[in-house]
Design an enzyme around this catalytic site. Structure first.
Site, PDB file in Angstrom:
ATOM      1  N   ASN A  66      57.729  20.136  40.455  1.00 16.40           N
ATOM      2  CA  ASN A  66      57.661  21.554  40.094  1.00 16.40           C
ATOM      3  C   ASN A  66      58.929  22.225  40.619  1.00 16.40           C
ATOM      4  O   ASN A  66      59.081  22.411  41.819  1.00 16.40           O
ATOM      5  CB  ASN A  66      56.413  22.178  40.729  1.00 16.40           C
ATOM      6  CG  ASN A  66      56.371  23.686  40.559  1.00 16.40           C
ATOM      7  OD1 ASN A  66      57.085  24.240  39.725  1.00 16.40           O
ATOM      8  ND2 ASN A  66      55.536  24.346  41.341  1.00 16.40           N
ATOM      9  N   TRP A  67      59.823  22.578  39.692  1.00 16.33           N
ATOM     10  CA  TRP A  67      61.120  23.129  40.112  1.00 16.33           C
ATOM     11  C   TRP A  67      61.055  24.624  40.396  1.00 16.33           C
ATOM     12  O   TRP A  67      62.068  25.228  40.764  1.00 16.33           O
ATOM     13  CB  TRP A  67      62.177  22.841  39.035  1.00 16.33           C
ATOM     14  CG  TRP A  67      62.536  21.379  38.935  1.00 16.33           C
ATOM     15  CD1 TRP A  67      62.085  20.360  39.741  1.00 16.33           C
ATOM     16  CD2 TRP A  67      63.421  20.775  37.983  1.00 16.33           C
ATOM     17  NE1 TRP A  67      62.631  19.160  39.348  1.00 16.33           N
ATOM     18  CE2 TRP A  67      63.456  19.383  38.269  1.00 16.33           C
ATOM     19  CE3 TRP A  67      64.178  21.253  36.925  1.00 16.33           C
ATOM     20  CZ2 TRP A  67      64.224  18.484  37.529  1.00 16.33           C
ATOM     21  CZ3 TRP A  67      64.943  20.360  36.183  1.00 16.33           C
ATOM     22  CH2 TRP A  67      64.966  18.993  36.486  1.00 16.33           C
ATOM     23  N   LYS A  68      59.906  25.228  40.182  1.00 16.83           N
ATOM     24  CA  LYS A  68      59.739  26.665  40.463  1.00 16.83           C
ATOM     25  C   LYS A  68      60.900  27.446  39.850  1.00 16.83           C
ATOM     26  O   LYS A  68      61.372  27.101  38.782  1.00 16.83           O
ATOM     27  CB  LYS A  68      59.624  26.895  41.971  1.00 16.83           C
ATOM     28  CG  LYS A  68      58.625  25.952  42.641  1.00 16.83           C
ATOM     29  CD  LYS A  68      58.274  26.372  44.025  1.00 16.83           C
ATOM     30  CE  LYS A  68      57.399  25.303  44.656  1.00 16.83           C
ATOM     31  NZ  LYS A  68      56.621  25.777  45.768  1.00 16.83           N
ATOM     32  N   HIS A 123      48.874  27.719  39.738  1.00 17.99           N
ATOM     33  CA  HIS A 123      49.597  27.422  40.987  1.00 17.99           C
ATOM     34  C   HIS A 123      49.341  28.551  41.989  1.00 17.99           C
ATOM     35  O   HIS A 123      49.231  29.715  41.607  1.00 17.99           O
ATOM     36  CB  HIS A 123      51.094  27.282  40.690  1.00 17.99           C
ATOM     37  CG  HIS A 123      51.864  26.727  41.842  1.00 17.99           C
ATOM     38  ND1 HIS A 123      52.242  27.509  42.914  1.00 17.99           N
ATOM     39  CD2 HIS A 123      52.298  25.474  42.121  1.00 17.99           C
ATOM     40  CE1 HIS A 123      52.883  26.757  43.791  1.00 17.99           C
ATOM     41  NE2 HIS A 123      52.934  25.509  43.333  1.00 17.99           N
ATOM     42  N   GLU A 178      51.199  30.098  43.885  1.00 15.04           N
ATOM     43  CA  GLU A 178      52.176  31.202  43.825  1.00 15.04           C
ATOM     44  C   GLU A 178      51.850  32.167  42.682  1.00 15.04           C
ATOM     45  O   GLU A 178      52.165  33.345  42.757  1.00 15.04           O
ATOM     46  CB  GLU A 178      53.601  30.625  43.694  1.00 15.04           C
ATOM     47  CG  GLU A 178      54.057  30.027  45.021  1.00 15.04           C
ATOM     48  CD  GLU A 178      55.033  28.871  44.910  1.00 15.04           C
ATOM     49  OE1 GLU A 178      55.625  28.669  43.835  1.00 15.04           O
ATOM     50  OE2 GLU A 178      55.187  28.146  45.915  1.00 15.04           O
ATOM     51  N   GLU A 226      46.139  21.502  46.192  1.00 13.08           N
ATOM     52  CA  GLU A 226      47.292  21.989  46.941  1.00 13.08           C
ATOM     53  C   GLU A 226      46.822  22.998  47.979  1.00 13.08           C
ATOM     54  O   GLU A 226      46.684  24.194  47.659  1.00 13.08           O
ATOM     55  CB  GLU A 226      48.287  22.670  45.995  1.00 13.08           C
ATOM     56  CG  GLU A 226      48.848  21.760  44.922  1.00 13.08           C
ATOM     57  CD  GLU A 226      50.224  22.228  44.481  1.00 13.08           C
ATOM     58  OE1 GLU A 226      51.172  21.466  44.649  1.00 13.08           O
ATOM     59  OE2 GLU A 226      50.343  23.369  43.997  1.00 13.08           O
ATOM     60  N   GLY A 260      55.269  24.439  50.667  1.00 11.98           N
ATOM     61  CA  GLY A 260      56.564  24.984  51.085  1.00 11.98           C
ATOM     62  C   GLY A 260      56.654  25.261  52.572  1.00 11.98           C
ATOM     63  O   GLY A 260      57.588  25.935  53.022  1.00 11.98           O
ATOM     64  N   SER A 291      54.147  20.059  50.542  1.00 10.60           N
ATOM     65  CA  SER A 291      55.169  19.453  51.405  1.00 10.60           C
ATOM     66  C   SER A 291      55.211  17.928  51.313  1.00 10.60           C
ATOM     67  O   SER A 291      55.430  17.248  52.317  1.00 10.60           O
ATOM     68  CB  SER A 291      54.986  19.917  52.857  1.00 10.60           C
ATOM     69  OG  SER A 291      55.138  21.327  52.935  1.00 10.60           O
ATOM     70  N   GLY A 342      57.080  20.081  45.134  1.00  7.34           N
ATOM     71  CA  GLY A 342      57.921  21.259  44.943  1.00  7.34           C
ATOM     72  C   GLY A 342      59.325  21.006  45.479  1.00  7.34           C
ATOM     73  O   GLY A 342      60.144  20.365  44.817  1.00  7.34           O
ATOM     74  N   GLY A 343      59.580  21.472  46.690  1.00  6.59           N
ATOM     75  CA  GLY A 343      60.926  21.419  47.281  1.00  6.59           C
ATOM     76  C   GLY A 343      61.604  20.060  47.161  1.00  6.59           C
ATOM     77  O   GLY A 343      62.786  19.979  46.786  1.00  6.59           O
TER      78      GLY A 343
END
Ligand code: PEP
Length: 248
Positions: free
Chosen positions: A8-10, A94, A96, A166, A172, A212, A233-234
């Site tokens: 997930n590149w956000k 998600h 976010e 999640e 994150g 993470s 993600g990151g």
């Protein structure tokens, strides 16, 4: 069952950066058998990344979708448009999106139906906050999110969905759930699905973990019985770390 590793590149990477990343991934990544790899760039990069992935085994996902097929909804994107752009998957709910635009379980459920109606495979994200975990409410929260999110999803469609557990406190933050903590919730999710859809479908549903995930912790997470992949993600933004996660 194929395990699923989704990046997930956000709201990161320009169109050019996303396209170059996808081209390198196609050229350099040897996907081990039994694994499916998905990347989810931001909307503007979808078409360029779809072109870069064409002919490869790597699939494309969007990060959000609207719940209506079309209409006067300025700034929104429909499931049909995402299919047209080359997506096979879409991330829905998600944390976010639950937090910032304030998406509710009810809206998330409608988005899921809209995706399935167009043949777009939803990755439904669920998970508790730190406060909810500390209050001992994890399973209540998870049950509510599953029941509402999958409300009205037909038996025949459930196999196209993926559930991503999640825990919000792990996204994150660098704090990963331990493999045991994650497995406990994954097993609970599978049991909840079994109650609603039966043992056979529950056994086939992919439940992936996010929060993470990195190249150092993926191996132990994936050794748990009910963890069928990861939403990253990151660590998916860097080609070396994402490739190492895919090859855990
Ligand atoms: C995510 O965005 O779904 C996620 C899990 O992020 P991170 O891996 O950075 O925690």
């Amino acid at each position: 069952m194929q395990s699923l590793i989704a990046g997930n590149w956000k709201m990161f990477k320009t169109v050019r950066e996303a396209e170059l990343f996808a081209r390198r991934l196609v050229a350099e990544l040897d996907i081990p058998p039994g694994r499916e790899v998905v990347i989810a760039p931001a909307f503007p990069a979808l078409c360029a990344v779809a072109a870069a992935l064409r002919g490869s085994a790597i699939k494309l996902a969007a990060q959000n979708v609207h719940d209506q097929a079309q209409g006067a909804f300025t700034g929104e994107v429909s499931a049909g448009m995402l299919i047209d752009a080359g997506c096979e998957y879409v991330i829905i709910g998600h944390s976010e999106r639950r937090t910032f635009p304030g998406e509710t379980d009810d809206l998330i459920g409608r988005k899921l139906l809209a995706a399935l109606a167009q043949g777009l495979r939803p990755i439904l994200c669920i998970g508790e906050t730190l406060a909810e975990r500390e209050q001992g409410a994890t399973f209540t929260v998870i049950t509510g999110q599953i029941k509402e999110g999958l409300k009205n999803v037909a038996l025949g469609d459930i196999g196209d969905a993926v559930i991503a557990y999640e825990p919000v406190w792990a996204i994150g933050t660098g704090k990963t759930a331990t493999p045991e903590q994650a497995q406990e919730v994954h097993a609970f999710i599978r049991n909840t699905i079994e109650d609603a859809y039966g043992k056979e479908l529950a056994g086939k549903l992919r439940i992936i973990y996010g929060g993470s995930v990195n190249s150092g912790n993926i191996g132990k997470l994936m050794s748990e019985k009910d963890i069928n992949g990861a939403l990253v993600g990151g660590a998916s933004l860097d080609i070396e770390s994402f490739s190492a996660i895919v090859k855990y």
